[in-house]
Motif scaffolding. Structure first.
Motif, short mmCIF file in Angstrom:
data_model
loop_
_atom_site.label_atom_id
_atom_site.label_comp_id
_atom_site.label_asym_id
_atom_site.label_seq_id
_atom_site.Cartn_x
_atom_site.Cartn_y
_atom_site.Cartn_z
N GLN A 188 0.38 4.13 -1.50
CA GLN A 188 -0.30 5.41 -1.41
C GLN A 188 -0.70 5.73 0.02
N LYS A 189 -0.45 6.94 0.43
CA LYS A 189 -0.84 7.34 1.78
C LYS A 189 -2.36 7.37 1.89
N PRO A 190 -2.90 6.98 3.03
CA PRO A 190 -4.35 7.07 3.19
C PRO A 190 -4.78 8.53 3.27
N SER A 191 -6.04 8.79 2.97
CA SER A 191 -6.53 10.17 2.98
C SER A 191 -7.91 10.21 3.62
N MET A 226 0.83 -1.19 0.00
CA MET A 226 0.00 0.00 0.00
C MET A 226 0.88 1.25 0.00
N ILE A 239 -1.21 -1.83 8.68
CA ILE A 239 -2.34 -1.91 7.76
C ILE A 239 -2.34 -0.79 6.73
N PHE A 240 -1.63 0.31 7.04
CA PHE A 240 -1.54 1.41 6.08
C PHE A 240 -0.13 1.55 5.52
N VAL A 250 -0.13 7.67 9.84
CA VAL A 250 0.54 7.43 8.57
C VAL A 250 0.45 8.68 7.69
N GLN A 251 -0.74 9.28 7.67
CA GLN A 251 -0.95 10.44 6.80
C GLN A 251 -0.12 11.65 7.23
N HIS A 252 0.09 11.77 8.54
CA HIS A 252 0.78 12.97 9.07
C HIS A 252 2.13 12.63 9.68
N ARG A 297 -4.59 5.69 10.66
CA ARG A 297 -4.63 6.43 9.39
C ARG A 297 -4.02 7.83 9.55
N TYR A 298 -4.35 8.48 10.67
CA TYR A 298 -3.83 9.82 10.94
C TYR A 298 -2.30 9.80 11.06
N ASP A 342 -8.89 16.58 9.79
CA ASP A 342 -8.32 16.13 11.06
C ASP A 342 -7.97 17.37 11.86
#
Lengths: 446, 446
Positions: free
Chosen positions: A3-6, A1, B322-323, B106-108, B103-104, A13
């Motif tokens: 691609q970063k989640p969004s 995976m 998972i991300f 990984v995204q940030h 998710r946060y 957030d």
């Protein structure tokens, strides 16, 4: 995976830093609401679609977020039924706080003590096209009193506005108008049915000038005689009291208009008598939610930051009629948390200490030193001082960077040397100054 | 519209009274989190389905609330596409706070300062069959530190549990176990693959007795030799330290088991050394979320109220895998606000003054008296005393009933007689006692 989640577009957030600031705004507002005896209420995020649909106009219905029925929703339906959202969705996300409040009042009318003074701070969802400053999920912050027609409530709301923005440090202008006066004006010039047209035209006075307003009024079907009658109203000036007097001379034959003038006089007089820290300004061009409000209306703008209104509301005569319970009069205002946030950030009004709630970080230099530091951290916490110990003996540079990036104002260093001598080095991260003190002094100082 | 409006099943309105109590719980928990340097985080109510699906097992996927795509969703799709939820829905409501947190992170990841200590208190939604104590919308209250493997974090969480429940006045038992010990036990008796079966059987010891546990173990494919080896573990007693010693004798050949024992010893020793106001109890039958947790696990129960666990959590080694971001170890616990609420209500632990935030109601006896009362109310509010004036000169009985039903402790009466003499009558609504005082005395007293 890879691609970063969004997150879904139009949602946000809120990082710890943003949360601290948002919480500061909400806590300030809540503390004022409490001071006036308003009590908190929360309703579910999802309401039955039958509660929501038809309450916000066709456009609003389209902007509702609908929730799919759970389970095997599609399987048993015909194609036609599938295409009708009503068959696969019976619930929607809250669109505002007003309709759920009305629903709550009707549903719980026998338990509620009226007049019911409530505040409600919860997110709402709108499937609007996201754009700068417009989100699909955002908080509303409403305060209302229902079950009383007393104008003391309007006075109280002016006081609430004054105290909230004074506490937040935002200089504001509170404009007020009254739906009854607007109706009175329309009635007096012989166009009772054109109240909205007239108000919309008056609203443009500042922008397009008197002559253009007159032209627009003509376009909207107002005859010249009426426009001549209206002219002194367009040129109204002076104090609130002077404006109301002149207005009385002009629209004195409209019973509703006179009632509106009396209401505003009562409100303004009481606000002055109580020494409330804000002087509302009568502004006949203010036209907030004309179909909904029936008496006084409010709008607040920040004086030193251009962003539109940051708070607004008014008196309504029939909150719960849509749910079959007529005659429930109330008055309320709503605070726009996102805009207030932007104003405070733009004007640098957030208190400095909000950056981080932790006051001190104990650097971790290994097992023996850690034991000593943990004892001191526990003592500080016992005294209510938010403190942390870095969880592992990482490189000093990394630990100092942690304190720095988190915005922690003090760092305490207890190495083997300090441990032996029973002292600690405390560093002020803002000034860079270091000093040595005993453990007792340390606890007392912090 | 004769029928009263209602809310979707499994959802709740929270009345002012309930909100005051809930806020008290959340505020208490938050104040402790802050004391330890944890910072607030909020994520959107809706996440992309790609973020949520596949994270909670097949059962969990079914329990997600899905949101219909906005706009003209059905029109352009084939019947087959319509029947697939994926074509008409791309967003779902948050099912827990853990996946959005992962998710946060990984995204940030590039903005976050690690170790990242965050707490998050927000509602989650599950399309579960509603029943007593199980709702479709409820708050979770999570606190986690991620990006550090240090056991100091586990010690800190024990301290947080102790302080939260001490502040709330709930006597609790904190049970702890360690996933590594459970694996070590299974490995030592030659059934490393049967860890879950063994744990489930041990868990029943209290309820069904030793012989039945043995029978169950046999049913689950554990041979008699292994059961004989397991027996001393089933009969383990004494202090935590004694239990860990005996356990070391039995599972000392399992490297993982020994690591688990060492971890628990470190945690227990530190908890004791710091004088934390709670002694965790090693309980090998504790088996919280075995597939998820990898180290210490926690569970809190109220001593004096039967309701299941009111808090729980543990150490995990891979929050964000998972991300696509491996190796993020962390530890966290979650407080069950609804159950804590039930415990406190059942044991009558809510402070009495929560009933109403308003301290005093001024009875409204008409225009002249109202003016005087409003001045006094303003003075009290300036001093931070929550006060109200009844908005209209209703019958005395109605106004007293309002105070009574709202739970307002003091009522002030200023009639024409009092006004003339410059005094006020103050009535204590609990004792019924009345006394007269000057306005200055009144402000000072309240």
């Amino acid at each position: 995976m890879a691609q970063k989640p969004s997150i879904p577009k139009g949602t946000r957030d809120f990082s710890p830093e943003e949360m601290m600031r948002r919480t500061y705004i909400f806590d300030t507002i809540k503390s004022v609401f409490r001071l006036f005896g308003y009590a908190p209420l929360e309703t579910p995020s999802m309401e039955n679609l039958s509660t929501l649909l038809g309450k916000y106009g066709d456009e609003g219905d389209k902007l509702l977020f609908k929730i799919l029925n759970s389970g095997d929703y599609g399987a048993k339906l015909s194609e036609e039924e599938l295409r009708q959202a009503s068959k696969i969705s019976e619930k929607g996300l809250r669109y505002d706080l007003t309709v759920p409040f009305a629903r709550y009042v009707v549903q719980h009318q026998n338990e509620i003590v009226f007049p019911f003074k409530r505040y409600q701070i919860q997110p709402v969802w709108r499937a609007d096209r996201p754009q700068k400053g417009r989100y699909r999920e955002f908080y509303q912050c409403d305060v209302d009193v229902i079950g009383s027609k007393s104008l003391l409530s309007e006075v109280e709301l002016v006081d609430i506005v004054a105290r909230v923005f004074s506490k937040l440090g935002i200089a504001v202008t509170l404009k007020m108008n009254n739906r009854k006066i607007l109706y009175g004006i329309a009635e007096s010039i012989g166009h009772a049915d054109k109240m909205v047209d007239i108000t919309v035209a008056i609203d443009k006075l500042d922008k397009i000038g008197l002559d253009n307003v007159k032209a627009e009024l003509r376009e909207r079907g107002i005859d010249d005689e009426a426009i001549t009658k209206l002219q002194p109203i367009l040129e109204l000036s002076g104090t609130n009291s002077e404006k109301l007097s002149k207005l009385g001379d002009i629209i004195g034959e409209s019973e509703t208009g006179v009632k509106g003038i009396e209401e505003m006089r009562t409100i303004f007089d009481n606000v002055a008598a109580l020494g409330i820290g804000i002087t509302p300004e009568l502004d006949l061009s203010l036209a907030r939610g004309l179909n909904y409000y029936t008496g006084a209306i409010f709008e607040v703008k920040a004086n030193d930051f251009a962003i539109g209104s940051i708070s607004g509301g008014g008196r309504y005569d029939d909150l719960t009629g849509i749910f079959g319970m007529p005659g429930m009069s109330g008055v309320g205002i709503s605070f726009g948390a996102d805009r207030i946030y932007d104003v405070m950030l733009g004007l640098n009004l957030f208190p400095e200490e909000l950056a981080c709630s932790t006051k001190v970080l104990f650097v971790n230099l290994g097992a023996a030193e850690e034991q000593c530091s943990m004892q001191l951290v526990a003592k500080l916490r016992d005294r209510g001082v938010a403190s942390e110990i870095y969880p592992e003996a990482a490189k000093m540079k990394k630990q100092m960077e942690y304190a720095n990036r988190r915005g922690i104002p003090y760092v305490v260093i207890i190495g083997s040397n300090e441990l032996e001598r029973g002292v600690a080095t405390i560093k002020d991260m803002r000034s860079g100054e270091q000093s040595e003190m005993t453990f007792e002094e340390l606890v007392a100082t912090l």
